[in-house]
Enzyme design. Sequence first.
Site, mmCIF file in Angstrom:
data_model
loop_
_atom_site.group_PDB
_atom_site.id
_atom_site.type_symbol
_atom_site.label_atom_id
_atom_site.label_comp_id
_atom_site.label_asym_id
_atom_site.label_seq_id
_atom_site.Cartn_x
_atom_site.Cartn_y
_atom_site.Cartn_z
ATOM 1 N N SER A 31 24.274 29.865 58.401
ATOM 2 C CA SER A 31 24.118 28.414 58.243
ATOM 3 C C SER A 31 25.074 27.848 57.207
ATOM 4 O O SER A 31 25.080 28.292 56.055
ATOM 5 C CB SER A 31 22.709 28.068 57.756
ATOM 6 O OG SER A 31 21.790 28.221 58.766
ATOM 7 N N HIS A 62 24.810 25.020 64.015
ATOM 8 C CA HIS A 62 25.314 26.282 64.550
ATOM 9 C C HIS A 62 26.119 25.982 65.802
ATOM 10 O O HIS A 62 25.583 25.457 66.771
ATOM 11 C CB HIS A 62 24.157 27.232 64.879
ATOM 12 C CG HIS A 62 23.436 27.720 63.670
ATOM 13 N ND1 HIS A 62 23.598 28.988 63.172
ATOM 14 C CD2 HIS A 62 22.577 27.096 62.849
ATOM 15 C CE1 HIS A 62 22.856 29.117 62.078
ATOM 16 N NE2 HIS A 62 22.214 27.985 61.865
ATOM 17 N N HIS A 84 18.454 33.113 66.470
ATOM 18 C CA HIS A 84 17.337 33.407 65.573
ATOM 19 C C HIS A 84 16.069 33.634 66.393
ATOM 20 O O HIS A 84 15.855 32.992 67.413
ATOM 21 C CB HIS A 84 17.093 32.238 64.607
ATOM 22 C CG HIS A 84 18.274 31.892 63.759
ATOM 23 N ND1 HIS A 84 19.267 31.043 64.182
ATOM 24 C CD2 HIS A 84 18.625 32.292 62.509
ATOM 25 C CE1 HIS A 84 20.184 30.930 63.228
ATOM 26 N NE2 HIS A 84 19.820 31.686 62.205
ATOM 27 N N TYR A 86 13.198 32.643 65.594
ATOM 28 C CA TYR A 86 12.360 31.429 65.588
ATOM 29 C C TYR A 86 12.740 30.443 66.673
ATOM 30 O O TYR A 86 11.999 29.496 66.957
ATOM 31 C CB TYR A 86 12.376 30.743 64.207
ATOM 32 C CG TYR A 86 13.716 30.242 63.724
ATOM 33 C CD1 TYR A 86 14.337 29.140 64.313
ATOM 34 C CD2 TYR A 86 14.371 30.873 62.675
ATOM 35 C CE1 TYR A 86 15.561 28.683 63.865
ATOM 36 C CE2 TYR A 86 15.592 30.429 62.203
ATOM 37 C CZ TYR A 86 16.185 29.328 62.816
ATOM 38 O OH TYR A 86 17.398 28.895 62.365
ATOM 39 N N GLU A 87 13.912 30.656 67.305
ATOM 40 C CA GLU A 87 14.290 29.764 68.405
ATOM 41 C C GLU A 87 13.503 30.085 69.675
ATOM 42 O O GLU A 87 13.565 29.336 70.648
ATOM 43 C CB GLU A 87 15.793 29.886 68.679
ATOM 44 C CG GLU A 87 16.643 29.336 67.549
ATOM 45 C CD GLU A 87 18.126 29.575 67.787
ATOM 46 O OE1 GLU A 87 18.754 28.746 68.441
ATOM 47 O OE2 GLU A 87 18.638 30.606 67.307
ATOM 48 N N ALA A 114 22.517 32.193 54.875
ATOM 49 C CA ALA A 114 22.013 31.365 53.785
ATOM 50 C C ALA A 114 20.625 31.906 53.461
ATOM 51 O O ALA A 114 19.881 32.286 54.372
ATOM 52 C CB ALA A 114 21.923 29.916 54.242
ATOM 53 N N MET A 212 15.906 34.023 57.210
ATOM 54 C CA MET A 212 15.376 34.071 58.584
ATOM 55 C C MET A 212 16.322 34.724 59.590
ATOM 56 O O MET A 212 16.243 34.450 60.783
ATOM 57 C CB MET A 212 15.061 32.646 59.060
ATOM 58 C CG MET A 212 14.195 31.837 58.115
ATOM 59 S SD MET A 212 14.030 30.150 58.714
ATOM 60 C CE MET A 212 13.430 29.301 57.249
ATOM 61 N N SER A 213 17.233 35.557 59.118
ATOM 62 C CA SER A 213 18.183 36.189 60.051
ATOM 63 C C SER A 213 18.530 37.591 59.565
ATOM 64 O O SER A 213 17.758 38.211 58.832
ATOM 65 C CB SER A 213 19.456 35.335 60.147
ATOM 66 O OG SER A 213 20.162 35.347 58.918
ATOM 67 N N ASN A 236 19.480 27.902 47.722
ATOM 68 C CA ASN A 236 18.389 27.228 46.990
ATOM 69 C C ASN A 236 17.540 28.320 46.364
ATOM 70 O O ASN A 236 17.592 29.468 46.812
ATOM 71 C CB ASN A 236 17.526 26.426 47.981
ATOM 72 C CG ASN A 236 17.017 27.303 49.123
ATOM 73 O OD1 ASN A 236 17.728 27.523 50.111
ATOM 74 N ND2 ASN A 236 15.819 27.838 48.973
ATOM 75 N N HIS A 248 16.817 21.742 55.385
ATOM 76 C CA HIS A 248 18.009 22.362 55.968
ATOM 77 C C HIS A 248 19.296 21.698 55.480
ATOM 78 O O HIS A 248 20.324 22.361 55.312
ATOM 79 C CB HIS A 248 17.915 22.317 57.500
ATOM 80 C CG HIS A 248 19.012 23.053 58.199
ATOM 81 N ND1 HIS A 248 19.163 24.421 58.083
ATOM 82 C CD2 HIS A 248 20.016 22.626 58.995
ATOM 83 C CE1 HIS A 248 20.225 24.792 58.791
ATOM 84 N NE2 HIS A 248 20.766 23.718 59.361
HETATM 85 N N1 HPA Z 1 13.908 30.671 52.873
HETATM 86 C C1 HPA Z 1 14.261 31.168 54.085
HETATM 87 N N2 HPA Z 1 15.442 30.979 54.610
HETATM 88 C C2 HPA Z 1 16.346 30.262 53.919
HETATM 89 C C3 HPA Z 1 16.059 29.725 52.667
HETATM 90 C C4 HPA Z 1 14.772 29.933 52.115
HETATM 91 O O1 HPA Z 1 14.429 29.484 50.998
HETATM 92 N N3 HPA Z 1 17.170 29.074 52.245
HETATM 93 C C5 HPA Z 1 18.101 29.236 53.221
HETATM 94 N N4 HPA Z 1 17.606 29.948 54.235
#
Ligand code: HPA
Length: 273
Positions: A31, A62, A84, A86-87, A114, A212-213, A236, A248
């Site tokens: 991401s 993406h 992903h 989650y998709e 990310a 998440m990947s 973050n 996001h």
């Molecule tokens: N959690 C999960 N996935 C992420 C995060 C997060 O804080 N930041 C970027 N991708």
Amino acid sequence: MDSLLIKINEAQHYIESKLSEKPKIGLVLGSGLGILADAIESPVYIQYDEIPHFPISTVQGHAGRFVVGNLCGKTVIAMQGRFHYYEGYSMQAITFPVRVMKAIGVEHLILTNAAGGVNKSFKAGDLMLITDHINLTGASPLIGKNEDELGPRFPDASNIYDKTFNKRVLEEASRLGIDLKEGVYFYNTGPAYETPAEVKLAGILGGDAVGMSTAPEALVAAHASLKVTGISCITNMAAGIQVTALNHKEVVETANLVKKTFIELVKKIVEIA
Ligand code: HPA
């Protein structure tokens, strides 16, 4: 031949029909990190939706294509956009591109993402070299019939993120003046960001970053005997550590802020791979 092997074969042949050189290095761009593909010279673009048996990415930000070309004097194949869990795709579907990259001759896979910082010594904008991962979701891309041609039924997972290579990455990062962190990537399916209690648990269990990947792709790569290197961009601090709500947009914006360092680091990794 089994249907998975046939599907890999068909996707492989389609991609190979578009290429004049065989890439040995694969890149998966996370991401906000797809910008790295712009550094690839003489690019050939192959949209995922042209390739037989490929799923189609739905997440914002993406792009959804392979970019094949030259980076630091080497032919690379980069995924600009990934799939992903989650998709709504299966674990097998999201890792199918890794199988295909292996089939076309990739030997070393560089995975980027990310992620949220769990380790309190991290800050947003840091880059983290992945030393290992934790996947307690119960979902694995290796569940189901094993294709012995692709890898063993019970693959070793003790050195997924090649330790010897990681040492070299750290040395080179330090030479470049990049303060590269190291840590364990704690995989969650998403799509919701974690709750503060989940983040606390991830930390207690040994996670340094949440995302998440990557973990499913890394496992399939290891099953396929690919060398794997993983880089997380800490966009973050994870929920509960960071007091403000996560979104996001913020993830993409922070990834954008560190793009220069990120590109410099990944180029160096490609150079020494
Ligand atoms: N959690 C999960 N996935 C992420 C995060 C997060 O804080 N930041 C970027 N991708």
